[in-house]
Design an enzyme around this catalytic site. Structure first.
Site, PDB file in Angstrom:
ATOM      1  N   ILE A  63       0.784  -1.339   0.017  1.00 15.72           N
ATOM      2  CA  ILE A  63       0.144  -0.077  -0.269  1.00 15.72           C
ATOM      3  C   ILE A  63       1.049   1.604  -0.065  1.00 15.72           C
ATOM      4  CG2 ILE A  63      -0.088  -0.461   2.907  1.00 15.72           C
ATOM      5  CD1 ILE A  63      -2.582   1.196   1.854  1.00 15.72           C
ATOM      6  N   SER A  64       0.952   2.200  -0.826  1.00 16.26           N
ATOM      7  CA  SER A  64       1.776   3.050  -0.984  1.00 16.26           C
ATOM      8  C   SER A  64       1.878   4.022  -0.303  1.00 16.26           C
ATOM      9  CB  SER A  64       1.381   4.129  -2.486  1.00 16.26           C
ATOM     10  OG  SER A  64       1.105   3.353  -3.313  1.00 16.26           O
ATOM     11  N   GLN A  65       2.729   5.006   0.571  1.00 12.20           N
ATOM     12  CA  GLN A  65       3.081   5.696   0.797  1.00 12.20           C
ATOM     13  C   GLN A  65       1.958   7.198   1.150  1.00 12.20           C
ATOM     14  OE1 GLN A  65       6.534   7.365   1.208  1.00 12.20           O
ATOM     15  NE2 GLN A  65       6.982   8.892   2.378  1.00 12.20           N
TER      16      GLN A  65
END
Ligand code: SAH
Length: 213
Positions: A63-65
């Site tokens: 899950i992206s930052q």
């Protein structure tokens, strides 16, 4: 699936971190402030969900930052009702942020496990993307094109031609290009044949994989 006042408090702190890091678009900040990120990741990471960090999800993906999500979304300049194509549904977090902004969201994921899981999960949370597709993002979604905006959430070794051609004139493509790190790149379509390109710094993404079939 609980979203408590403690989670909401942590979310407000995360939004402040994003402001401190330079995110200015109020609607983007509000959208991120509304999405219960802790529910998009494994419960063992719950205590860390509102740190500004990427985390592992299923199928060896991430899950992206939050900062990256905010930065890419700000670059899209989303207006309510925009038709947006996302490549790399993953956990669905970015999809949810775009739904919060009132976009009509189309999203493609190539990992079947994630595709199935996220489709169910977004529905459970009450998000209604227009279409979630199990397939290869390199091809885009010609049957639903053209799009106002396209966002790629995996590192692309090169810019897939179909994505440029599926953009409306005036439309924006935000794509991290290159091999670790990637350069965040914005293309604005100026005419049938002309694109304005801007490079906006280094980011790290899991790779946009090419399908072998
Ligand atoms: N937007 C996601 C980011 C997930 S990481 C989130 O917020 O959680 C990137 C995702 O891109 C992964 O789920 C990966 O499986 C997917 N991906 C990689 N190559 C792809 C391709 N060719 N087509 C579609 N999805 C792809």
């Amino acid at each position: 699936m609980k979203d408590t006042t403690r989670h909401q408090g942590k979310r407000r702190q995360l939004v402040q971190i994003l402001v401190d890091k330079g995110i200015m678009d109020k609607a983007v900040l509000e959208a991120i402030g509304n999405v219960p990120r802790h529910l998009f990741m494994d419960s063992s990471f719950e205590d860390h969900a509102y740190q500004d960090k990427a985390f592992p999800i299923a199928a060896d993906q991430t899950i992206s930052q939050p900062y990256t999500v905010a930065f890419q979304t700000e670059l899209l300049e989303v207006s309510k009702g925009d038709t947006i194509l996302e490549i790399g549904t993953g956990s669905g977090f970015q999809t949810a942020v775009l739904c919060e902004l009132g976009a009509r969201v189309y999203s493609i994921e190539r990992q079947q496990e994630l595709f199935k899981k996220t489709k169910l999960f977004l529905t459970k949370l009450g998000y209604r993307p227009k279409f979630l597709s199990f397939g290869d993002g390199y091809k885009g979604l010609p049957e639903y094109a053209p799009f106002d905006k396209i966002i790629v959430t995996a590192g692309a070794p090169y810019v897939p031609k179909p994505l440029l051609s599926q953009l409306k004139v005036g439309g924006r493509l935000v794509i991290p290009v290159g091999d670790n790190p990637q350069i965040m790149t914005l293309f604005v379509r100026q005419s049938a044949t002309k694109f304005e390109k801007t490079e906006l710094g280094e980011f790290r993404f899991v790779p946009l994989l090419e399908d072998k079939n």
